[in-house]
Design an enzyme around this catalytic site. Structure first.
Site, short mmCIF file in Angstrom:
data_model
loop_
_atom_site.label_atom_id
_atom_site.label_comp_id
_atom_site.label_asym_id
_atom_site.label_seq_id
_atom_site.Cartn_x
_atom_site.Cartn_y
_atom_site.Cartn_z
N CYS A 62 0.82 -1.21 0.00
CA CYS A 62 0.00 0.00 0.00
C CYS A 62 0.85 1.27 0.00
CB CYS A 62 -0.98 -0.01 1.16
SG CYS A 62 -0.25 -0.31 2.77
N HIS A 63 2.12 1.15 0.39
CA HIS A 63 3.00 2.32 0.37
C HIS A 63 3.27 2.80 -1.06
CE1 HIS A 63 5.78 -1.07 -0.05
NE2 HIS A 63 6.61 -0.23 -0.66
#
Length: 124
Positions: A62-63
């Protein structure tokens, strides 16, 4: 990881699609909430909520999801609200940037990710 996502007992189908598509984004690349949302057929807010609730991080990266034009957004690591949560959110954005830099993503002095937004999703 695909099997783990597909067999998760309580994961809603829309989040399952988002996480599977996110697996397509290679290390050293980034995408946006809007690009991922367009691919899945949902809203950028829904993608943001899925990123905040991601039980598979960092395996489901998700980063690698940024704001429009590659801008880092406040609220990484699910931090939101006021007071101490603001500091946590700011720390989370710093962690997000460090993770991306370790993968080879470069940033402008204004904090924008360099390069092209990844849109070559193949799952989801």
């Amino acid at each position: 990881m695909i099997k783990k996502i597909n067999t998760h007992p309580t994961l809603p189908s829309h989040r399952r699609k988002i996480y599977l598509a996110l697996l397509s984004v290679p290390a050293g690349r980034w995408t946006t909430y809007a690009a991922l949302a367009k691919h899945i057929g949902t809203s950028p807010r829904a993608v943001g909520a899925a990123m905040r609730l991601n039980p598979f991080a960092p395996d489901v990266p998700c980063h690698r999801v940024l704001g429009g034009n590659g801008k880092l957004l406040v609220g990484y690591s699910g931090a939101e609200g006021s007071g101490g949560a603001k500091k946590k959110a700011k720390d989370g954005v710093g962690m997000k940037r460090r993770m991306l830099e370790q993968e080879g993503v470069e940033f402008t002095t204004e904090g924008m990710a360099k390069g092209m937004c990844f849109e070559g999703f193949c799952l989801g």
